[in-house]
Design an enzyme around this catalytic site. Structure first.
Site, mmCIF file in Angstrom:
data_model
loop_
_atom_site.group_PDB
_atom_site.id
_atom_site.type_symbol
_atom_site.label_atom_id
_atom_site.label_comp_id
_atom_site.label_asym_id
_atom_site.label_seq_id
_atom_site.Cartn_x
_atom_site.Cartn_y
_atom_site.Cartn_z
ATOM 1 N N HIS A 155 -24.226 -21.768 4.458
ATOM 2 C CA HIS A 155 -22.942 -21.736 3.717
ATOM 3 C C HIS A 155 -22.656 -20.270 2.865
ATOM 4 O O HIS A 155 -22.030 -20.124 2.082
ATOM 5 C CB HIS A 155 -22.758 -22.956 2.667
ATOM 6 N N SER A 276 -12.426 7.083 6.148
ATOM 7 C CA SER A 276 -10.999 6.582 6.110
ATOM 8 C C SER A 276 -10.226 7.960 5.796
ATOM 9 O O SER A 276 -10.939 8.846 5.559
ATOM 10 C CB SER A 276 -11.068 5.647 4.611
ATOM 11 N N LYS A 282 -15.358 6.175 1.654
ATOM 12 C CA LYS A 282 -15.422 5.044 2.669
ATOM 13 C C LYS A 282 -16.254 5.578 3.677
ATOM 14 O O LYS A 282 -16.436 6.675 4.317
ATOM 15 C CB LYS A 282 -13.931 4.489 3.252
ATOM 16 N N GLU A 289 -16.948 -4.136 13.761
ATOM 17 C CA GLU A 289 -15.576 -4.764 13.719
ATOM 18 C C GLU A 289 -14.923 -4.920 14.895
ATOM 19 O O GLU A 289 -14.385 -5.963 15.347
ATOM 20 C CB GLU A 289 -14.635 -4.086 12.576
#
Ligand code: ARG
Length: 457
Positions: A155, A276, A282, A289
């Site tokens: 979980h 970024s 970043k 992704e």
């Protein structure tokens, strides 16, 4: 040039011609198409269906056509209906009448069923090679981090202690099964459909076994309708690829989490990260992704194939021309995803201390505390479980961990506790004691990596 000139009085409407054409997708099969035609022409010659001299002429010119396409000397006509039409047209333009004999006892229906098989056979071999490379990197990393303690989760809540090596080997197992599924699919696809003709075989005395042998198939298809009418091999490969994408996508999701400041278990090499345009701090795990995102299109490919086939009467229907775009996209996407994923894994920096710190904070040794009461003090597990639950609540209340909770507090809840509890809940010991087959102790991880590596050969 249309193949069916005789029956028709008009040229095809240009836009309809584009709509009907599959050349933009199937031109990538030119080598396989020519390979199939050479085998077919060789067999026609050997069986005396066409003259040996014509067979030789056809084969020699087909080799030249392949070489010319390869070198760029011949470009594939984008207005051709498909690659089969293009190659046959080019052959006939070059050698005249002999070229017109190539299609004796053959249909584009058995031809395309062959070409797609040959193309997918190669594509699957490539994917299997990449998956093996991935597994081998996983084994290397698992050995390196066989005793790097990290929290295991259920979980997404810290659950029990494992090692990073054990976690990586879980993926190695999944990718091994992906290889197995691809191998199974390739094995079932290993029948040569040539000779099925359009649907009903042929009256020519073909030697189908010879053609199959020349093309490296172990058998010929037993039923001419089945030989041209099914695309289950496309669906099966797309399904195997889809499952591999699920594995890759879950792994990607974990890498994304591990790269976040909230976890910081790993850091990806700059070469496999992106920045970024506005936020100077970043460093994003874009590759993972994209892989997670691309899994969706592969499932779409599988759905497209299944839906395309489900209502078709036997045998060939033009709907089936849609097979290639879907199944090629599936195998291409997996190949593209694996290409950066493997070196990305190889070069990642593993922040063992952060994993160890995270492991120390989530009461992941609570089960071991209960097991201590069972093993050392003879309590029934359910009682030990309840006592430990109370201790955890107490720790949360006081801002402590099971390691830092004083013994007298332990004893207030259950007087069976003694100093031994601190040894029992030591995270390294908790991991080392998980020795049962398949459990995460470092020796198991090292043995698994060795065993899996052996399976790759
Ligand atoms: N381009 C076609 C395909 O990909 C080849 C087979 C065409 N056969 C036919 N009967 N129209 O399926």
């Amino acid at each position: 040039m249309k193949l069916w000139k005789g029956r028709f009085q008009k040229e095809a409407d240009p836009k309809t011609n584009d709509f009907n054409s599959s050349i933009s997708i199937d031109s990538r099969m030119y080598k396989e198409d020519i390979e199939g035609s050479i085998a077919h022409a060789t067999m026609l010659g050997a069986c005396g269906i066409i003259a040996q001299s014509e067979s030789d002429k056809i084969c020699a010119e087909l080799e030249k056509i392949a070489a010319d396409i390869e070198s760029g000397a011949l470009s594939i006509d984008p207005d051709a209906e498909d690659i089969h039409t293009f190659v046959e047209g080019e052959l006939t333009a070059r050698i005249g009448d002999a070229g017109k004999r190539l299609h004796t006892a053959r249909s584009r229906n058995d031809q395309v069923a062959l070409d797609v098989r040959l193309t997918l056979r190669k594509a699957c071999a490539g994917l299997i090679g990449q998956l093996k490379e991935l597994i081998s990197v996983l084994c290397d990393q698992a050995e390196e981090y066989a005793d790097a303690v990290m929290p295991g989760y259920t979980h997404l809540q810290r659950a029990q202690p494992i090692t990073f090596g054990h976690h990586l080997m879980a993926y190695a197992e999944m990718f091994l099964r992906d290889i197995g599924r691809l191998q199974d699919a390739v094995k079932r696809m290993d029948v040569c459909p040539l000779g099925s003709g359009a649907l009903a075989g042929t009256t020519y005395p073909l030697d189908r076994d010879l053609t199959a042998k020349l093309l490296g198939f172990s058998a010929v298809s037993r039923n001419s309708l089945d030989g041209v009418a099914d695309r289950d091999f496309c669906a099966e490969i797309a399904a195997a690829v889809s499952i591999a994408m699920v594995h890759l996508s879950r792994f990607s999701e974990e890498i994304i989490l591990w790269c976040s400041w909230e976890f910081k278990f790993i850091e990806l090499d700059d070469a496999f990260s992106t920045g970024s345009s506005i936020m100077p701090q970043k460093k994003n795990p874009d590759i993972t992704e994209l892989i997670r995102g691309k899994s969706g299109r592969v499932f779409g490919d599988l759905m497209a194939l299944l839906t395309m086939m489900k209502g078709l009467p036997l045998a060939y229907n033009k709907d089936m021309q849609e097979d290639k775009e879907a199944v090629f996209d599936a195998v291409d996407t997996l190949r593209l995803c694996l290409t950066p994923f493997i070196p990305m894994l190889k070069t990642m920096r593993v922040l063992k201390d952060n994993m160890r710190n995270a492991a120390a904070k989530g009461f992941i040794n609570a089960t071991d505390c209960a097991d201590y009461l069972v093993a050392a003090k003879g309590l029934p597990f359910r009682d030990a479980y309840k006592i430990t639950g109370e201790l955890v609540a107490l720790c949360i209340d006081r801002g402590l961990t099971l390691e830092t909770l004083p013994l007298d507090e332990y004893r207030k809840v259950c007087d069976a506790f003694d100093e031994g509890v601190y040894t029992a809940i030591n995270l390294e010991k908790c991991v080392n004691d998980r020795k049962v087959k398949g459990a995460p102790c470092p020796e198991n991880v090292r043995a698994a990596a060795k065993e899996v590596r052996a399976l790759l050969n």
